[in-house]
Scaffold this active site. Structure first.
Site, mmCIF file in Angstrom:
data_model
loop_
_atom_site.group_PDB
_atom_site.id
_atom_site.type_symbol
_atom_site.label_atom_id
_atom_site.label_comp_id
_atom_site.label_asym_id
_atom_site.label_seq_id
_atom_site.Cartn_x
_atom_site.Cartn_y
_atom_site.Cartn_z
ATOM 1 N N LYS A 1 14.913 -6.525 4.975
ATOM 2 C CA LYS A 1 15.277 -5.471 5.925
ATOM 3 C C LYS A 1 16.681 -5.660 6.520
ATOM 4 O O LYS A 1 17.362 -4.687 6.835
ATOM 5 C CB LYS A 1 14.237 -5.375 7.042
ATOM 6 C CG LYS A 1 12.876 -4.872 6.548
ATOM 7 C CD LYS A 1 11.897 -4.682 7.675
ATOM 8 C CE LYS A 1 10.515 -4.363 7.129
ATOM 9 N NZ LYS A 1 9.541 -4.103 8.187
ATOM 10 N N LEU B 1 0.831 -1.210 0.000
ATOM 11 C CA LEU B 1 0.000 0.000 0.000
ATOM 12 C C LEU B 1 0.868 1.264 0.000
ATOM 13 O O LEU B 1 0.356 2.386 -0.068
ATOM 14 C CB LEU B 1 -0.903 0.009 1.238
ATOM 15 C CG LEU B 1 -1.932 -1.130 1.345
ATOM 16 C CD1 LEU B 1 -2.608 -1.128 2.714
ATOM 17 C CD2 LEU B 1 -2.987 -1.006 0.245
ATOM 18 N N SER B 2 2.185 1.083 0.083
ATOM 19 C CA SER B 2 3.086 2.234 0.243
ATOM 20 C C SER B 2 2.982 3.263 -0.892
ATOM 21 O O SER B 2 2.978 4.472 -0.610
ATOM 22 C CB SER B 2 4.538 1.772 0.398
ATOM 23 O OG SER B 2 4.655 1.050 1.596
ATOM 24 N N GLY C 1 12.222 -10.687 14.401
ATOM 25 C CA GLY C 1 12.644 -9.422 13.802
ATOM 26 C C GLY C 1 11.685 -8.282 14.092
ATOM 27 O O GLY C 1 12.111 -7.148 14.327
ATOM 28 N N ASN D 1 14.287 -0.199 7.181
ATOM 29 C CA ASN D 1 13.113 -0.188 6.298
ATOM 30 C C ASN D 1 13.042 1.075 5.440
ATOM 31 O O ASN D 1 12.137 1.228 4.626
ATOM 32 C CB ASN D 1 11.810 -0.380 7.093
ATOM 33 C CG ASN D 1 11.353 0.902 7.775
ATOM 34 O OD1 ASN D 1 12.157 1.800 8.042
ATOM 35 N ND2 ASN D 1 10.067 1.002 8.073
ATOM 36 N N LYS E 1 15.052 -17.083 23.394
ATOM 37 C CA LYS E 1 15.131 -15.909 22.509
ATOM 38 C C LYS E 1 14.675 -14.636 23.220
ATOM 39 O O LYS E 1 15.266 -13.575 23.038
ATOM 40 C CB LYS E 1 14.254 -16.130 21.268
ATOM 41 C CG LYS E 1 14.869 -17.018 20.235
ATOM 42 C CD LYS E 1 14.209 -16.711 18.879
ATOM 43 C CE LYS E 1 13.778 -17.992 18.205
ATOM 44 N NZ LYS E 1 12.865 -17.757 17.088
HETATM 45 P P1 ATR Z 1 9.320 -11.710 12.352
HETATM 46 O O1 ATR Z 1 10.437 -11.134 11.555
HETATM 47 O O2 ATR Z 1 7.932 -11.509 11.755
HETATM 48 O O3 ATR Z 1 9.351 -11.315 13.792
HETATM 49 P P2 ATR Z 1 10.516 -14.238 12.982
HETATM 50 O O4 ATR Z 1 11.810 -13.576 13.203
HETATM 51 O O5 ATR Z 1 10.469 -15.530 12.233
HETATM 52 O O6 ATR Z 1 9.489 -13.297 12.225
HETATM 53 O O7 ATR Z 1 9.813 -14.452 14.418
HETATM 54 C C1 ATR Z 1 8.555 -15.009 14.545
HETATM 55 C C2 ATR Z 1 8.105 -14.892 16.010
HETATM 56 O O8 ATR Z 1 6.748 -15.359 16.125
HETATM 57 C C3 ATR Z 1 8.920 -15.744 16.974
HETATM 58 O O9 ATR Z 1 8.970 -15.074 18.213
HETATM 59 C C4 ATR Z 1 8.068 -17.006 17.072
HETATM 60 O O10 ATR Z 1 8.256 -17.745 18.258
HETATM 61 P P3 ATR Z 1 9.487 -18.799 18.377
HETATM 62 O O11 ATR Z 1 10.716 -17.970 18.614
HETATM 63 O O12 ATR Z 1 9.154 -19.662 19.509
HETATM 64 O O13 ATR Z 1 9.522 -19.523 17.050
HETATM 65 C C5 ATR Z 1 6.686 -16.404 17.072
HETATM 66 N N1 ATR Z 1 5.616 -17.340 16.673
HETATM 67 C C6 ATR Z 1 5.324 -17.778 15.428
HETATM 68 N N2 ATR Z 1 4.252 -18.595 15.451
HETATM 69 C C7 ATR Z 1 3.841 -18.668 16.754
HETATM 70 C C8 ATR Z 1 2.769 -19.335 17.424
HETATM 71 N N3 ATR Z 1 1.888 -20.105 16.760
HETATM 72 N N4 ATR Z 1 2.664 -19.187 18.766
HETATM 73 C C9 ATR Z 1 3.534 -18.416 19.451
HETATM 74 N N5 ATR Z 1 4.571 -17.756 18.869
HETATM 75 C C10 ATR Z 1 4.716 -17.871 17.532
#
Ligand code: ATR
Length: 270
Positions: free
Chosen positions: A65, A15-16, A129, A86, A155
């Site tokens: 990013k 949408l940017s 991220g 970004n 994490k």
């Molecule tokens: P982004 O860049 O969108 O933050 P990412 O770096 O892959 O994507 O991180 C995804 C985050 O969503 C992580 O914190 C992940 O938890 P884990 O570290 O345990 O993998 C979290 N996440 C994804 N699906 C989830 C779910 N169904 N329930 C709880 N946490 C979830």
């Protein structure tokens, strides 16, 4: 013509271009803003091509990013803390990298949803991220504390340690979050993309502002928040427009009005 763009893969949904054209109208600025699809393994090439064609600045969206962070020659404090960029501005042939995602969230919460962050207890779910991009801008507003909870506890502990220099932030596993209410709950996981809801104690939503960084649909987290007596529930559309406004200011030195554009996008989405 002042040339701008957004680079991503996929990019069709972005949408940017529409948001930046609306901002430009407010100031009578004539600009072009195009969507550029980059091959996943060729971000630098795509960015260099755009710059050598006269591009003055561009946004960067998934999955580039972190590439944009490495590509930048000069980074703002927010970009350094986020470990991701970004927004890029080209000035005197120098590539400046900024990250406006966190400012976008903070401005949406404070200005549009009228929720001050100062002295509040904020629960952030997720430690990926997206979370890394929002922690410093939230901490800069002096909340009482951030509770940072993640399915994989290691994490959130690591991220909490890294960000403790900016303010009070404590890491937890999702299962350690008790049903005690907090002021603001932010869903920064990618669970919504998969149509899932992080496993959270129901009581935390009671009387809280519940905010999902995702926009476009009512996510399972938003449904859960409504069901569990949240005071207010929001998707991330306002954050999208606010991060764009901060990018616009980074390039043009002028901060556009955001509410009319948010309203316009909500009308279009209906
Ligand atoms: P982004 O860049 O969108 O933050 P990412 O770096 O892959 O994507 O991180 C995804 C985050 O969503 C992580 O914190 C992940 O938890 P884990 O570290 O345990 O993998 C979290 N996440 C994804 N699906 C989830 C779910 N169904 N329930 C709880 N946490 C979830």
């Amino acid at each position: 013509m002042n040339k701008f763009s957004v680079i991503g893969n996929p990019i069709n949904h972005s949408l940017s271009p529409m948001i930046h054209q609306e901002f430009a109208k407010e100031f009578g600025i004539d600009l072009s803003y195009e969507k550029i699809l980059s091959p996943v393994d060729a971000f630098n090439l795509t960015a260099e091509k755009f710059i050598s064609s006269g591009g003055l600045g561009f946004n960067i969206t998934l999955p580039f990013k972190i590439n944009a962070y490495s590509f930048s020659e000069n980074l703002t404090e927010n970009a350094k803390a986020a470990g991701a960029v970004n927004t890029i501005n080209i000035d005197n042939n120098i590539i400046y990298g900024e990250n406006t995602d966190g400012a976008g969230l903070v401005n949406d919460l404070e200005n549009n949803l009228e929720q001050k962050i100062k002295d509040k207890v904020i629960l952030v779910i997720g430690a990926g991220g997206a979370t890394q991009g929002i922690l410093k801008p939230i901490l800069d507003k002096n909340p009482e504390k951030i509770l940072l909870a993640n399915r994989t506890k290691e994490k959130s502990l690591r991220l909490a340690t890294n960000f403790s220099k900016y303010g009070k932030v404590c890491g937890f596993g999702l299962d350690q979050i008790k049903a005690k209410p907090v002021d603001i709950v932010i869903n920064a996981t990618s669970a919504s993309i998969a149509g899932k809801m992080p496993e959270l104690a129901n009581g935390v939503a009671e009387g809280a502002i519940c905010y999902d960084l995702m926009y476009g649909i009512e996510t399972p987290f938003m449904k859960w928040a409504h069901k569990n007596s949240a005071l207010k529930v929001s998707d991330g559309l306002g954050m999208l427009v606010e991060q764009a406004a901060s990018s616009f200011a980074f390039w043009h030195g002028k901060k556009p009005q955001t509410q009319p554009v948010i309203n316009l996008l909500r009308e279009k989405g209906d």
